[in-house]
Design a protein around this motif. Structure first.
Motif, mmCIF file in Angstrom:
data_model
loop_
_atom_site.group_PDB
_atom_site.id
_atom_site.type_symbol
_atom_site.label_atom_id
_atom_site.label_comp_id
_atom_site.label_asym_id
_atom_site.label_seq_id
_atom_site.Cartn_x
_atom_site.Cartn_y
_atom_site.Cartn_z
ATOM 1 N N ASP A 235 3.656 -8.150 3.921
ATOM 2 C CA ASP A 235 3.173 -9.373 3.263
ATOM 3 C C ASP A 235 1.650 -9.387 3.177
ATOM 4 O O ASP A 235 1.058 -9.735 2.158
ATOM 5 N N TYR A 236 0.998 -8.986 4.265
ATOM 6 C CA TYR A 236 -0.459 -9.030 4.331
ATOM 7 C C TYR A 236 -1.089 -8.009 3.375
ATOM 8 O O TYR A 236 -2.075 -8.309 2.692
ATOM 9 N N ILE A 237 -0.519 -6.819 3.316
ATOM 10 C CA ILE A 237 -1.037 -5.786 2.399
ATOM 11 C C ILE A 237 -0.882 -6.243 0.950
ATOM 12 O O ILE A 237 -1.803 -6.109 0.139
ATOM 13 N N GLU A 238 0.294 -6.790 0.611
ATOM 14 C CA GLU A 238 0.515 -7.291 -0.757
ATOM 15 C C GLU A 238 -0.485 -8.391 -1.104
ATOM 16 O O GLU A 238 -1.068 -8.399 -2.192
ATOM 17 N N GLU B 91 -5.445 -10.184 -3.932
ATOM 18 C CA GLU B 91 -6.748 -10.847 -3.854
ATOM 19 C C GLU B 91 -7.854 -9.984 -4.437
ATOM 20 O O GLU B 91 -8.827 -10.479 -4.998
ATOM 21 N N PHE B 92 -7.705 -8.637 -4.325
ATOM 22 C CA PHE B 92 -8.709 -7.719 -4.858
ATOM 23 C C PHE B 92 -8.276 -7.113 -6.189
ATOM 24 O O PHE B 92 -8.774 -6.063 -6.598
ATOM 25 N N SER C 46 3.710 3.210 0.076
ATOM 26 C CA SER C 46 4.926 4.012 -0.088
ATOM 27 C C SER C 46 5.981 3.627 0.946
ATOM 28 O O SER C 46 7.166 3.466 0.625
ATOM 29 N N GLU C 47 5.553 3.447 2.205
ATOM 30 C CA GLU C 47 6.484 3.130 3.297
ATOM 31 C C GLU C 47 7.198 1.805 3.057
ATOM 32 O O GLU C 47 8.399 1.683 3.284
ATOM 33 N N TYR C 48 6.448 0.804 2.574
ATOM 34 C CA TYR C 48 7.029 -0.524 2.384
ATOM 35 C C TYR C 48 7.521 -0.764 0.954
ATOM 36 O O TYR C 48 7.931 -1.871 0.621
ATOM 37 N N ASP C 49 7.438 0.295 0.112
ATOM 38 C CA ASP C 49 7.920 0.192 -1.265
ATOM 39 C C ASP C 49 7.285 -1.001 -1.979
ATOM 40 O O ASP C 49 7.950 -1.847 -2.562
ATOM 41 N N ILE C 50 5.949 -1.033 -1.930
ATOM 42 C CA ILE C 50 5.204 -2.135 -2.549
ATOM 43 C C ILE C 50 4.964 -1.787 -4.017
ATOM 44 O O ILE C 50 4.344 -0.769 -4.337
ATOM 45 N N ASN C 51 5.459 -2.626 -4.902
ATOM 46 C CA ASN C 51 5.275 -2.422 -6.356
ATOM 47 C C ASN C 51 4.655 -3.682 -6.955
ATOM 48 O O ASN C 51 5.336 -4.695 -7.160
ATOM 49 N N LEU C 52 3.354 -3.640 -7.176
ATOM 50 C CA LEU C 52 2.652 -4.788 -7.763
ATOM 51 C C LEU C 52 2.112 -4.402 -9.127
ATOM 52 O O LEU C 52 1.612 -3.304 -9.319
#
Length: 390
Positions: free
Chosen positions: A350-353, A358-359, A382-388
């Protein structure tokens, strides 16, 4: 007293608790014994055949000293708490502090908005402390007073100006002269007082109730509300011209759920605070409790967090804060059934997303802010499968 005299007892008392004040009362006074008593730390020395009023006066002095010590200690603790709640790891709240610091250098009116419990008065005090104003910071809660009382509170009144006005009283405008007047919950102010307030802000002149003598005031003006002011203006509950007058520099304080980075710091602070106040030593906080404290949305913001932790410490047994003492609504927490490892991973994701958004998805800036390398950031994505997507 068998086995010791008054001086011996005085020494023992001072040895065990240096804060305790002692008045020696004796029927056999002498200059030598009086000098010795004072030398050993007695507050004063009273001979029994003297006027009892002298002893009562000494007791009153001790009471006044302790009252002053308590007030100073309380004030220091309050200032420490208010100062601590200004510290932040949140980008949003850092921006609030930057605007507040710049605004403090001017005399412009400042309008603070935010949900109940986010710390609007703390920011107002922060602005006052950074300003060059040497007068007092004077807060007034507009919601807590009736229309007649609020008018008298703000502008003061002359003796006999209304039923119950048995003496002259200066208002908060005069009290804040040279300093800062903070009107909290200004959205609750009656229209009739809004008119008088607008005139005072425009002219910097007020009149006490029951008097037509003008009084000049020089102060910084800060207001705050948790209401939707545009809606209040549409309904006719708030004057638009006053809104424009107080809204020179708007500051919105984000709710606690938008600055979760600060939760660990606040939790530690309030745990330590109420440990000391309740004189309880906390040895362990159950994982389910910590999961809840870090994941709950806190609709009541910092005030609610503080109250929850105070409750948990008061109800704790054997130095352990247990899940069973959590409020009932903890069952709705989306993290309440996770293991600590699962919880940490979800919060980190959540924090990384949130940081990437924000940036504006700039990974160089995000990695710098997070305190990790760009490669580590890519690994986490990659580990958390973050797709923004922009």
């Amino acid at each position: 007293m068998e086995g010791m005299n008054g001086i011996d007892l005085l020494k023992e008392i001072k040895k065990k608790d240096g804060e305790t004040e002692v008045i020696i009362v004796t029927g056999y006074g002498s200059i030598e014994s009086a000098v010795e008593a004072i030398k050993q730390g007695a507050f004063s020395y009273f001979i029994k055949d003297h006027d009892p009023e002298e002893l009562i006066l000494e007791i009153k002095k001790v009471r006044d000293i302790f009252k002053l010590k308590f007030e100073n200690k309380t004030l220091k603790e309050e200032n420490k708490e208010k100062g601590y709640l200004i510290e932040t790891n949140s980008l949003k709240f850092k921006e609030v502090l930057e605007v507040a610091a710049k605004a403090a250098k001017s005399d412009s009116s400042i309008f603070i908005t935010g949900e109940s419990g986010v710390g609007k008065e703390i920011i107002a005090r922060y602005i006052h402390n950074l300003s060059l104003r040497e007068g007092k910071f004077v807060p007034v809660n507009c919601q807590a007073l009736s229309e007649n009382l609020l008018e008298s509170e703000l502008f003061g009144h002359e003796k006999g100006s209304f039923t119950g006005a048995i003496e002259k009283r200066i208002g908060r405008f005069e009290e804040a002269n040279g300093g800062t007047l903070f009107l909290d919950e200004i959205g609750e102010m009656p229209i009739s007082i809004q008119i008088k307030l607008l005139r005072a802000l425009d002219t910097k002149i007020i009149e006490r109730i029951g008097s037509n003598r003008p009084i000049e005031v020089d102060l910084r003006f800060i207001t705050a509300t948790n209401k939707d002011m545009q809606e209040s203006i549409k309904k006719g509950d708030f004057r638009q011209d006053l809104y424009f007058r107080i809204n020179t520099i708007p500051i919105r304080i984000p709710p606690l759920r938008e600055r979760r980075e600060d939760l660990p710091m606040f939790i530690d602070f309030f745990l330590n605070k109420y440990e000391k106040e309740t004189k309880k030593r906390i040895l362990k906080v159950e994982d389910e409790v910590m999961n809840f404290l870090l994941s709950y949305d806190y609709p009541g913001n910092i005030r609610e967090l503080r109250n929850i932790i105070e409750r948990l410490i008061v109800l704790s047994d054997d130095g352990v804060i247990r899940k069973k003492y959590l409020p009932e609504y903890q069952k709705n927490s989306r993290y309440s059934s996770l293991t600590l490892k699962e919880y940490r991973e979800l919060v980190e994701k959540d924090y990384i997303e949130k940081t990437l958004l924000e940036f504006d998805l700039d990974k160089d800036l995000a990695s710098d802010f997070l305190g990790i390398s760009k490669r580590q950031l890519y690994n986490k994505i990659s580990e958390y499968d973050i797709n923004l997507v922009k």
